[in-house]
Design a protein around this motif. Structure first.
Motif, short mmCIF file in Angstrom:
data_model
loop_
_atom_site.label_atom_id
_atom_site.label_comp_id
_atom_site.label_asym_id
_atom_site.label_seq_id
_atom_site.Cartn_x
_atom_site.Cartn_y
_atom_site.Cartn_z
N SER A 43 0.84 -1.19 0.00
CA SER A 43 0.00 0.00 0.00
C SER A 43 0.87 1.24 0.00
CB SER A 43 -0.90 0.00 1.24
OG SER A 43 -1.56 1.22 1.35
N HIS A 44 0.44 2.24 -0.74
CA HIS A 44 1.19 3.50 -0.80
C HIS A 44 0.64 4.52 0.19
CE1 HIS A 44 3.69 2.44 -4.20
NE2 HIS A 44 2.63 1.89 -4.75
N GLN A 45 -0.38 4.16 0.95
CA GLN A 45 -0.96 5.10 1.91
C GLN A 45 0.02 5.38 3.03
OE1 GLN A 45 -4.64 3.18 3.02
NE2 GLN A 45 -5.73 4.88 2.09
N GLY A 46 0.11 6.64 3.42
CA GLY A 46 0.96 7.02 4.53
C GLY A 46 2.40 7.28 4.15
N TYR A 47 2.73 7.14 2.87
CA TYR A 47 4.10 7.35 2.44
C TYR A 47 4.27 8.67 1.67
CZ TYR A 47 5.12 2.59 3.73
OH TYR A 47 5.30 1.44 4.44
N PHE A 48 3.18 9.28 1.24
CA PHE A 48 3.29 10.46 0.39
C PHE A 48 3.80 11.68 1.13
CE2 PHE A 48 1.51 14.23 -1.68
CZ PHE A 48 2.15 14.11 -2.90
N LEU A 49 3.24 12.01 2.28
CA LEU A 49 3.65 13.21 3.01
C LEU A 49 5.11 13.16 3.45
CD1 LEU A 49 2.81 15.96 4.07
CD2 LEU A 49 2.07 14.83 6.17
N PRO A 50 5.59 12.10 4.08
CA PRO A 50 7.02 12.06 4.43
C PRO A 50 7.92 12.10 3.19
CG PRO A 50 5.86 10.38 5.65
CD PRO A 50 4.90 10.95 4.66
N TYR A 51 7.50 11.44 2.12
CA TYR A 51 8.27 11.45 0.89
C TYR A 51 8.36 12.87 0.33
CZ TYR A 51 9.75 10.18 -3.82
OH TYR A 51 10.43 10.08 -4.99
N LEU A 52 7.25 13.59 0.31
CA LEU A 52 7.21 14.95 -0.19
C LEU A 52 8.07 15.88 0.66
CD1 LEU A 52 5.96 16.90 -2.26
CD2 LEU A 52 4.13 17.27 -0.62
N VAL A 53 8.01 15.74 1.96
CA VAL A 53 8.83 16.55 2.86
C VAL A 53 10.31 16.25 2.65
CG1 VAL A 53 9.40 16.98 5.29
CG2 VAL A 53 7.02 16.87 4.57
N GLY A 54 10.65 14.99 2.44
CA GLY A 54 12.04 14.62 2.15
C GLY A 54 12.54 15.23 0.86
N VAL A 55 11.71 15.20 -0.18
CA VAL A 55 12.08 15.81 -1.46
C VAL A 55 12.27 17.31 -1.30
CG1 VAL A 55 11.21 16.36 -3.78
CG2 VAL A 55 11.00 14.04 -2.90
N LEU A 56 11.35 17.96 -0.63
CA LEU A 56 11.46 19.41 -0.42
C LEU A 56 12.69 19.77 0.41
CD1 LEU A 56 7.73 20.36 0.20
CD2 LEU A 56 9.11 20.77 -1.85
N PHE A 57 13.04 18.95 1.37
CA PHE A 57 14.22 19.19 2.19
C PHE A 57 15.49 19.17 1.33
CE2 PHE A 57 17.72 17.38 4.75
CZ PHE A 57 17.87 18.41 5.66
N TYR A 58 15.62 18.15 0.50
CA TYR A 58 16.82 18.06 -0.34
C TYR A 58 16.83 19.12 -1.43
CZ TYR A 58 18.27 13.90 2.10
OH TYR A 58 18.68 13.03 3.07
N ILE A 59 15.67 19.50 -1.94
CA ILE A 59 15.61 20.62 -2.90
C ILE A 59 16.05 21.90 -2.22
CG2 ILE A 59 14.02 22.09 -4.20
CD1 ILE A 59 12.52 19.54 -4.99
N LEU A 60 15.62 22.12 -0.99
CA LEU A 60 16.02 23.31 -0.24
C LEU A 60 17.52 23.33 0.01
CD1 LEU A 60 14.98 25.82 1.29
CD2 LEU A 60 14.84 24.39 3.31
N ILE A 61 18.11 22.19 0.28
CA ILE A 61 19.57 22.12 0.47
C ILE A 61 20.30 22.47 -0.82
CG2 ILE A 61 21.49 20.52 0.81
CD1 ILE A 61 19.86 19.17 2.97
N VAL A 62 19.85 21.94 -1.95
CA VAL A 62 20.50 22.23 -3.23
C VAL A 62 20.35 23.70 -3.58
CG1 VAL A 62 20.36 21.78 -5.71
CG2 VAL A 62 20.30 19.88 -4.10
N ILE A 63 19.18 24.27 -3.37
CA ILE A 63 18.96 25.68 -3.66
C ILE A 63 19.82 26.56 -2.77
CG2 ILE A 63 17.25 27.55 -3.51
CD1 ILE A 63 15.19 25.55 -4.57
N SER A 64 19.92 26.22 -1.48
CA SER A 64 20.72 27.05 -0.59
C SER A 64 22.22 26.95 -0.92
CB SER A 64 20.48 26.66 0.88
OG SER A 64 20.91 25.35 1.12
N ILE A 65 22.68 25.78 -1.34
CA ILE A 65 24.08 25.65 -1.76
C ILE A 65 24.34 26.49 -3.01
CG2 ILE A 65 25.77 24.04 -2.74
CD1 ILE A 65 24.68 21.95 -0.78
N ALA A 66 23.40 26.43 -3.96
CA ALA A 66 23.57 27.22 -5.18
C ALA A 66 23.49 28.71 -4.88
CB ALA A 66 22.49 26.82 -6.20
N TRP A 67 22.65 29.10 -3.96
CA TRP A 67 22.46 30.52 -3.64
C TRP A 67 23.71 31.11 -2.95
CZ3 TRP A 67 18.86 34.05 -4.79
CH2 TRP A 67 18.87 35.24 -4.06
N PHE A 68 24.28 30.35 -2.02
CA PHE A 68 25.40 30.88 -1.27
C PHE A 68 26.75 30.72 -1.97
CE2 PHE A 68 22.38 30.18 2.31
CZ PHE A 68 22.22 31.52 2.59
N ASN A 69 26.80 29.99 -3.06
CA ASN A 69 28.04 29.89 -3.82
C ASN A 69 28.01 30.95 -4.82
OD1 ASN A 69 29.36 27.88 -2.49
ND2 ASN A 69 28.43 26.27 -3.71
#
Length: 80
Positions: free
Chosen positions: A54-80
């Motif tokens: 079942s895929h129930q209960g996996y979407f929200l943590p997965y989405l938060v994980g994706v957003l976290f790593y996107i935020l890290i990549v954006i912040s690295i690009a911004w500060f370099n």
């Protein structure tokens, strides 16, 4: 047959990324909610088994994980 063999390693890599993104998102949600949201932190084999059922209960943590790593990549690009 050779086309099928090309996709097998990609499938395992995608499943490993799913696991990493889920664990990251579940940990962030648990920390941000001060422990009120308690998503299961499964082992890799248990995660693979549960996600196949079942895929129930996996979407929200997965989405938060994706957003976290996107935020890290954006912040690295911004500060370099």
């Amino acid at each position: 047959m050779s086309i099928l063999l090309e996709f097998i390693p990609n499938f395992f890599i995608a499943l490993a990324f799913d696991f990493i993104l889920y664990i990251t998102g579940a940990c962030i949600l648990r920390l941000a909610s001060f422990g009120f949201l308690k998503y299961q932190l499964h082992s890799y084999s248990k995660f693979k088994e549960q996600k196949g059922k079942s895929h129930q209960g996996y979407f929200l943590p997965y989405l938060v994980g994706v957003l976290f790593y996107i935020l890290i990549v954006i912040s690295i690009a911004w500060f370099n």
